[in-house]
Scaffold this motif. Sequence first.
Motif, PDB file in Angstrom:
ATOM      1  N   ILE A  15       0.913  -1.165  -0.107  1.00  0.00           N
ATOM      2  CA  ILE A  15       0.286   0.208  -0.207  1.00  0.00           C
ATOM      3  C   ILE A  15       1.284   1.603   0.287  1.00  0.00           C
ATOM      4  N   ALA A  16       2.419   0.639   0.535  1.00  0.00           N
ATOM      5  CA  ALA A  16       2.943   2.460   0.717  1.00  0.00           C
ATOM      6  C   ALA A  16       3.056   2.553  -1.137  1.00  0.00           C
ATOM      7  N   GLY A  17       3.783   1.728  -1.172  1.00  0.00           N
ATOM      8  CA  GLY A  17       4.670   1.964  -2.635  1.00  0.00           C
ATOM      9  C   GLY A  17       3.598   2.139  -3.306  1.00  0.00           C
ATOM     10  N   ILE A  18       1.766   1.956  -3.321  1.00  0.00           N
ATOM     11  CA  ILE A  18       0.830   2.259  -4.239  1.00  0.00           C
ATOM     12  C   ILE A  18       1.181   3.848  -4.322  1.00  0.00           C
ATOM     13  N   VAL A  19       0.958   4.076  -3.099  1.00  0.00           N
ATOM     14  CA  VAL A  19       1.066   5.655  -2.629  1.00  0.00           C
ATOM     15  C   VAL A  19       1.858   6.358  -2.555  1.00  0.00           C
ATOM     16  N   THR A  20       2.981   6.319  -2.935  1.00  0.00           N
ATOM     17  CA  THR A  20       4.398   7.101  -3.417  1.00  0.00           C
ATOM     18  C   THR A  20       4.385   7.107  -5.359  1.00  0.00           C
ATOM     19  N   ARG A  21       4.308   5.885  -5.543  1.00  0.00           N
ATOM     20  CA  ARG A  21       3.473   6.090  -6.752  1.00  0.00           C
ATOM     21  C   ARG A  21       2.841   7.559  -7.263  1.00  0.00           C
ATOM     22  N   VAL A  22       1.981   6.919  -6.898  1.00  0.00           N
ATOM     23  CA  VAL A  22       0.703   7.665  -7.296  1.00  0.00           C
ATOM     24  C   VAL A  22       0.703   8.871  -7.146  1.00  0.00           C
ATOM     25  N   MET A  27       0.924   8.521 -11.666  1.00  0.00           N
ATOM     26  CA  MET A  27       0.333   7.332 -12.019  1.00  0.00           C
ATOM     27  C   MET A  27      -0.926   7.054 -11.598  1.00  0.00           C
ATOM     28  N   THR A  28      -2.256   6.120 -11.808  1.00  0.00           N
ATOM     29  CA  THR A  28      -3.593   6.131 -11.580  1.00  0.00           C
ATOM     30  C   THR A  28      -3.167   4.847 -10.227  1.00  0.00           C
ATOM     31  N   ILE A  29      -4.537   4.840  -9.742  1.00  0.00           N
ATOM     32  CA  ILE A  29      -4.182   4.171  -8.657  1.00  0.00           C
ATOM     33  C   ILE A  29      -4.040   2.138  -9.310  1.00  0.00           C
ATOM     34  N   ASP A  30      -5.059   2.595 -10.074  1.00  0.00           N
ATOM     35  CA  ASP A  30      -4.547   1.001 -10.586  1.00  0.00           C
ATOM     36  C   ASP A  30      -3.261   0.731 -11.389  1.00  0.00           C
ATOM     37  N   GLN A  31      -2.805   1.337 -12.325  1.00  0.00           N
ATOM     38  CA  GLN A  31      -1.391   1.299 -12.851  1.00  0.00           C
ATOM     39  C   GLN A  31      -0.529   1.839 -11.262  1.00  0.00           C
ATOM     40  N   ALA A  32      -0.620   1.921 -10.658  1.00  0.00           N
ATOM     41  CA  ALA A  32       0.619   1.795  -9.190  1.00  0.00           C
ATOM     42  C   ALA A  32       0.272   0.152  -8.592  1.00  0.00           C
ATOM     43  N   ILE A  33      -1.227   0.439  -8.544  1.00  0.00           N
ATOM     44  CA  ILE A  33      -1.296  -1.539  -7.862  1.00  0.00           C
ATOM     45  C   ILE A  33      -1.326  -2.348  -8.799  1.00  0.00           C
ATOM     46  N   ASP A  34      -1.047  -2.356 -10.167  1.00  0.00           N
ATOM     47  CA  ASP A  34      -0.687  -3.406 -11.208  1.00  0.00           C
ATOM     48  C   ASP A  34       0.594  -3.555 -11.447  1.00  0.00           C
ATOM     49  N   PHE A  35       1.546  -1.961 -11.556  1.00  0.00           N
ATOM     50  CA  PHE A  35       3.465  -2.884 -11.048  1.00  0.00           C
ATOM     51  C   PHE A  35       3.834  -2.733  -9.978  1.00  0.00           C
ATOM     52  N   GLN A  42       6.373  -7.659  -2.285  1.00  0.00           N
ATOM     53  CA  GLN A  42       5.639  -7.972  -1.317  1.00  0.00           C
ATOM     54  C   GLN A  42       5.143  -9.128  -1.234  1.00  0.00           C
ATOM     55  N   CYS A  43       4.338 -10.005  -2.596  1.00  0.00           N
ATOM     56  CA  CYS A  43       4.009 -11.498  -2.471  1.00  0.00           C
ATOM     57  C   CYS A  43       3.873 -12.247  -4.066  1.00  0.00           C
ATOM     58  N   LYS A  44       3.593 -13.259  -3.587  1.00  0.00           N
ATOM     59  CA  LYS A  44       3.514 -14.641  -4.719  1.00  0.00           C
ATOM     60  C   LYS A  44       2.272 -14.963  -5.750  1.00  0.00           C
ATOM     61  N   ASN A  45       2.878 -14.380  -6.444  1.00  0.00           N
ATOM     62  CA  ASN A  45       1.270 -15.008  -7.398  1.00  0.00           C
ATOM     63  C   ASN A  45       0.680 -13.568  -7.154  1.00  0.00           C
ATOM     64  N   PRO A  46       0.761 -12.628  -7.835  1.00  0.00           N
ATOM     65  CA  PRO A  46       0.214 -11.722  -8.266  1.00  0.00           C
ATOM     66  C   PRO A  46      -0.953 -11.360  -9.013  1.00  0.00           C
ATOM     67  N   HIS A  47      -0.908 -12.295 -10.201  1.00  0.00           N
ATOM     68  CA  HIS A  47      -1.721 -12.387 -11.118  1.00  0.00           C
ATOM     69  C   HIS A  47      -2.867 -13.399 -10.852  1.00  0.00           C
ATOM     70  N   LEU A  48      -2.879 -13.787  -9.091  1.00  0.00           N
ATOM     71  CA  LEU A  48      -3.889 -15.237  -9.262  1.00  0.00           C
ATOM     72  C   LEU A  48      -4.343 -14.001  -7.603  1.00  0.00           C
ATOM     73  N   ILE A  49      -4.689 -12.894  -8.012  1.00  0.00           N
ATOM     74  CA  ILE A  49      -4.718 -12.371  -6.407  1.00  0.00           C
ATOM     75  C   ILE A  49      -6.639 -12.160  -6.913  1.00  0.00           C
ATOM     76  N   SER A  50      -7.432 -11.988  -5.662  1.00  0.00           N
ATOM     77  CA  SER A  50      -9.029 -12.179  -5.639  1.00  0.00           C
ATOM     78  C   SER A  50      -9.442 -11.069  -5.871  1.00  0.00           C
ATOM     79  N   GLN A  51     -10.314 -10.475  -6.630  1.00  0.00           N
ATOM     80  CA  GLN A  51     -11.539  -8.694  -6.894  1.00  0.00           C
ATOM     81  C   GLN A  51     -10.974  -8.494  -5.411  1.00  0.00           C
ATOM     82  N   ARG A  52     -11.084  -9.209  -5.225  1.00  0.00           N
ATOM     83  CA  ARG A  52     -11.883  -8.994  -3.550  1.00  0.00           C
ATOM     84  C   ARG A  52     -10.275  -8.222  -2.412  1.00  0.00           C
TER      85      ARG A  52
END
Length: 81
Positions: A15-22, A27-35, A42-52
């Motif tokens: 979340i800190a990384g997302i906020v910093t990039r925005v 970047m938009t929030i969506d771009q920052a989250i994807d990047f 911080q995570c493994k298998n990011p392509h499997l993250i749930s919509q929730r």
Amino acid sequence: MRFQWIKPTSRACCIAGIVTRVGLKDMTIDQAIDFTLSREIQCKNPHLISQRELKSLKREAEAQIRKIQETRRAVPVAGGR
């Protein structure tokens, strides 16, 4: 395989990384989250993250951005009385 955070603090770091990039990279929030997730720091298998989980990350990042903006407005100008 499934999506998972690497450490208990990884979600907050993400979340800190997302906020910093925005804020700094315009970047938009969506771009920052994807990047941020795609870096797999911080995570493994990011392509499997749930919509929730994505919605939750976005909501918390937006809340942090609002908090920063409110704080920025509340700080008096240097030298002002």
